[in-house]
Design a protein around this motif. Structure first.
Motif, mmCIF file in Angstrom:
data_model
loop_
_atom_site.group_PDB
_atom_site.id
_atom_site.type_symbol
_atom_site.label_atom_id
_atom_site.label_comp_id
_atom_site.label_asym_id
_atom_site.label_seq_id
_atom_site.Cartn_x
_atom_site.Cartn_y
_atom_site.Cartn_z
ATOM 1 N N ALA A 253 -9.363 0.399 8.018
ATOM 2 C CA ALA A 253 -8.374 0.762 7.003
ATOM 3 C C ALA A 253 -7.459 -0.419 6.709
ATOM 4 O O ALA A 253 -7.121 -0.675 5.548
ATOM 5 C CB ALA A 253 -7.557 1.965 7.478
ATOM 6 N N GLN B 82 -3.685 4.454 6.322
ATOM 7 C CA GLN B 82 -4.997 5.085 6.146
ATOM 8 C C GLN B 82 -4.971 6.104 5.000
ATOM 9 O O GLN B 82 -5.887 6.136 4.173
ATOM 10 C CB GLN B 82 -5.442 5.780 7.430
ATOM 11 C CG GLN B 82 -5.889 4.839 8.526
ATOM 12 C CD GLN B 82 -6.203 5.584 9.815
ATOM 13 O OE1 GLN B 82 -5.343 6.257 10.381
ATOM 14 N NE2 GLN B 82 -7.430 5.453 10.270
ATOM 15 N N VAL C 5 -4.698 4.254 1.614
ATOM 16 C CA VAL C 5 -5.956 3.566 1.286
ATOM 17 C C VAL C 5 -6.983 4.590 0.807
ATOM 18 O O VAL C 5 -7.667 4.375 -0.202
ATOM 19 C CB VAL C 5 -6.481 2.752 2.491
ATOM 20 C CG1 VAL C 5 -7.926 2.326 2.282
ATOM 21 C CG2 VAL C 5 -5.606 1.530 2.721
ATOM 22 N N LEU D 72 -6.731 -4.733 -0.936
ATOM 23 C CA LEU D 72 -5.962 -4.163 -2.051
ATOM 24 C C LEU D 72 -4.669 -4.930 -2.281
ATOM 25 O O LEU D 72 -4.322 -5.253 -3.418
ATOM 26 C CB LEU D 72 -5.674 -2.686 -1.773
ATOM 27 C CG LEU D 72 -6.887 -1.762 -1.808
ATOM 28 C CD1 LEU D 72 -6.539 -0.396 -1.210
ATOM 29 C CD2 LEU D 72 -7.437 -1.624 -3.220
ATOM 30 N N LEU E 4 -9.186 -2.877 4.411
ATOM 31 C CA LEU E 4 -9.167 -2.413 3.020
ATOM 32 C C LEU E 4 -7.771 -2.587 2.417
ATOM 33 O O LEU E 4 -7.637 -3.005 1.261
ATOM 34 C CB LEU E 4 -9.600 -0.943 2.945
ATOM 35 C CG LEU E 4 -11.054 -0.670 3.292
ATOM 36 C CD1 LEU E 4 -11.303 0.824 3.429
ATOM 37 C CD2 LEU E 4 -11.993 -1.290 2.250
ATOM 38 N N ALA E 5 -6.736 -2.292 3.198
ATOM 39 C CA ALA E 5 -5.360 -2.466 2.724
ATOM 40 C C ALA E 5 -5.083 -3.933 2.402
ATOM 41 O O ALA E 5 -4.428 -4.243 1.404
ATOM 42 C CB ALA E 5 -4.377 -1.941 3.768
ATOM 43 N N ILE F 33 0.817 -1.214 0.000
ATOM 44 C CA ILE F 33 0.000 0.000 0.000
ATOM 45 C C ILE F 33 0.847 1.259 0.000
ATOM 46 O O ILE F 33 0.539 2.226 -0.692
ATOM 47 C CB ILE F 33 -0.966 -0.001 1.217
ATOM 48 C CG1 ILE F 33 -1.908 -1.201 1.142
ATOM 49 C CG2 ILE F 33 -1.744 1.301 1.311
ATOM 50 C CD1 ILE F 33 -2.704 -1.313 -0.134
#
Length: 187
Positions: A145, A126, A129, A152, A148-149, A114
């Motif tokens: 966060a 954060q 993201v 991804l 979500l990371a 990320i």
């Protein structure tokens, strides 16, 4: 073809949940983000059931193609690592129960994917993201966060659809740095 990834940052008190859609060009959009909570006063089996209900609901509602879970790592606090490991086991079991492939990624692997830096702090994750997903606000709390990371990271690293992008397509500077670092570790 878009890949829908469910990222799970396992925790017994707060379990971060994030769902993203990632296109072949590595662009991504937010589908869902949240945190499943369990009461610290409840017995362990009740807490794990609460986490399971929350994850099942997200799987049912958002129909991900794959599940990415943070790999549990050793910590000094045994009770924390035990709760995290138990929540991780629940997440992996629910992926299998739902017929979904699952993968685990270490925190440093996710941070590198990320931010381009495997020791990035929570705020840096954060911010990146939010930037990648084009969000107006930082995803909060940090567990959300992180989920979500994870999603991804998995899409960028683990999906066959990303192979053309890895070969030199449209990578962000952070993704290029991560890819170079990953190649260097293979030598």
């Amino acid at each position: 073809m878009t890949l829908r990834v469910l990222g799970i940052d396992p925790g017994l008190t707060r379990c971060g949940i994030g769902v993203v859609d990632v296109a072949p060009d590595r662009s991504a959009s937010l589908v869902h983000v949240g945190v499943v909570r369990s009461s610290t006063d409840a017995p362990i089996e009740v807490r794990l059931a609460a986490i399971a209900r929350g994850i099942r609901e997200v799987i049912r509602e958002h129909a991900p193609s794959v599940v990415a879970v943070e790999r549990v790592f050793a910590q000094n606090n045994r009770s924390t690592v035990m709760g995290t490991a138990q929540a991780s086991g629940v997440a992996l079991m629910l992926a299998a129960e739902s017929g979904l492939p699952a993968a685990t990624h270490t925190p440093s692997e996710v941070k590198a994917a990320i931010t381009g830096y495997g020791s990035a702090d929570k705020r840096q994750v954060q911010v990146m993201v939010a930037r990648v997903l084009r969000l107006d606000d930082l995803p909060k709390p940090a567990d959300a966060a992180d989920a979500l990371a994870l999603a991804l990271c998995h899409a960028w690293r683990g999906s066959p659809m990303t192979a053309p992008a890895r070969a030199g397509g449209t990578l962000t500077p952070a993704q290029r740095a991560w890819s170079q670092a990953e190649r260097a570790t293979r030598r």
